[in-house]
Motif scaffolding. Structure first.
Motif, PDB file in Angstrom:
ATOM      1  N   THR A 240     -21.647  39.350  19.229  1.00 11.75           N
ATOM      2  CA  THR A 240     -22.062  40.357  20.209  1.00 11.75           C
ATOM      3  C   THR A 240     -23.574  40.370  20.375  1.00 11.75           C
ATOM      4  N   ALA A 241     -24.287  40.291  19.254  1.00 12.47           N
ATOM      5  CA  ALA A 241     -25.747  40.304  19.331  1.00 12.47           C
ATOM      6  C   ALA A 241     -26.251  39.100  20.122  1.00 12.47           C
ATOM      7  N   ILE A 242     -25.690  37.945  19.853  1.00 13.54           N
ATOM      8  CA  ILE A 242     -26.123  36.750  20.572  1.00 13.54           C
ATOM      9  C   ILE A 242     -25.762  36.852  22.047  1.00 13.54           C
TER      10      ILE A 242
ATOM     11  N   SER B  61     -25.481  39.559  23.775  1.00  9.68           N
ATOM     12  CA  SER B  61     -26.344  40.520  24.472  1.00  9.68           C
ATOM     13  C   SER B  61     -27.741  39.941  24.684  1.00  9.68           C
ATOM     14  N   LEU B  62     -28.155  39.044  23.798  1.00  6.20           N
ATOM     15  CA  LEU B  62     -29.428  38.354  24.029  1.00  6.20           C
ATOM     16  C   LEU B  62     -29.298  37.377  25.196  1.00  6.20           C
ATOM     17  N   GLN B  63     -28.150  36.740  25.273  1.00  6.72           N
ATOM     18  CA  GLN B  63     -27.914  35.833  26.401  1.00  6.72           C
ATOM     19  C   GLN B  63     -27.963  36.601  27.713  1.00  6.72           C
TER      20      GLN B  63
END
Lengths: 228, 228
Positions: free
Chosen positions: B81-83, B85-87
């Motif tokens: 999820t963190a990756i 949302s960075l994308q």
DNA sequence: TCAATAATTCGGTCAGGAACGAACTATGAA
DNA sequence: TTCATAGTTCGTTCCTGACCGAATTATTGA
């Protein structure tokens, strides 16, 4: 290796301690000046200036000039979401470094964390709801149960509207002052909004401090009792 | 400034181009060996080894030993999820650097992006649904409309269950091969799952390639027609 | 048993970028 | 006008950490 995915650059930007401190301060939702942010990050104004320029260029924050001050704030919801999800991740993987909480007891009691309630009262809200099984706590996060949905609906939150948002509905965010959870995500924001609308609490204009009104505090304690 | 918020360390970890390349490769959902990841990142195995150790220590990825190979994969949903949302963030802020898409036409057509469909067919799905007003496109993201909810329900997706998940329901993820959107988030994952269940397509065991069955491709094209 | 391959450890090199202070510009107040 | 304060630019220093290659330790297959 100097060329990577697009998001790597952003992560690197967020990953510098000084810049991360600035972003954390801005996650209070307040607009802060360059000097305040330098202070917050623990660097000289000249250094801070460079960081702020980088963050602004990357559109993570935006700047509004007002007289001889420049006010910075988080640029958009996407940025806030990304930082939130990194916060959640850092909590989840258990590699927490201890971080001293705020000295000010008022801040320990209630403060805003981007757009939801943090501090003792935030923890109380979370734990009160959790004890009444309003959340289902799964290995990978929390979700609202049916009774939970009724409760927040009665409380005055438009759950459907929250769900329609791009943000995760429920997030358990670790409170750095007390090392316990409070409620983040769309629902956390919505509940705080209801509390504002009812004038249960007010926001300090210069800090992330939240002050409960006398009536508001009683109502809040009643709505979110400590279940034993 | 060397001490910052907890998440800064994670962001810095994700922010290195070599490590970000590895993570991107792992976002396919496949477990890859150290050598493959070194290849993917464009560094020597010895360098990769250090990166993998760091990522494992931080619990962003986990490792399973199998004979003389070590298979790595994304450790948990929070990390994904963190990756993601960075994308999303890197796409949103418009500072995209051009990135060459995959040469292989089959990969351009359909591949998996963590747990949802990407490539031309992913774009088709997104645009077909968007054209029929199944999404409401707001400034800060997309959300499912009522008709959209009926549609995905008819399609076989349990929308309520998706909403109960911690993940955002709808995310528009920029497709790096075609520079257009495809559908990510819980809904994107759920739709792909339905397609798998119906044997519309199958996953290649060694890559992120998805192969449509003959029947499946026809059905898919019918379910997600290009609206003109 | 020996050769081949996967992965790691270690030592050494090097570049990027974070930090500072000093000098500069801009704004507002006295 | 003059002073004080906010913020920036620039040049310099310095350290972290990314990288490689060589040597080392597994594990498999012949």
């Amino acid at each position: 290796m100097k060329s990577g995915p697009n998001y790597a650059r952003l992560a690197a930007l967020i990953g510098d301690p000084a810049r991360a401190n600035m972003l954390s301060a801005l996650m209070s939702g307040l607009a802060l000046t360059a000097r305040e942010l330098a202070q917050e990050a623990g660097v000289q104004p000249s250094t801070a200036s460079g960081h702020l320029k980088a963050l602004t260029t990357a559109q993570l924050i935006e700047c509004q000039k007002q007289g001889r001050h420049k006010y910075y704030r988080i640029a958009n919801q996407e940025t806030a979401t990304a930082i939130e999800s990194l916060q959640v991740l850092s909590e989840h993987n258990g590699l927490l470094r201890v971080r001293p909480g705020p000295k000010d007891p008022a801040l320990r009691k209630a403060r805003v964390c981007y757009d939801h309630l943090a501090g003792d009262m935030g923890v109380r809200l979370y734990e009160s709801m959790a004890a009444r099984d309003f959340f289902k706590v799964a290995a990978d996060g929390i979700s609202l149960t049916d009774v939970g949905e009724w409760f927040v609906h009665d409380f005055g939150v438009d759950v459907q509207q929250c769900m329609a948002l791009r943000r995760p509905l429920c997030l358990a965010c670790l409170d750095w002052s007390v090392r316990r959870h409070h409620l983040a995500g769309a629902l956390g924001a919505a509940i705080l909004k209801v509390a504002f609308d009812r004038d249960w609490l007010r926001r300090d204009t210069r800090s992330r401090l939240l002050r409960f009104t006398t009536v508001g505090e009683m109502a809040f304690r009643e709505a979110f009792p400590i279940m034993s």
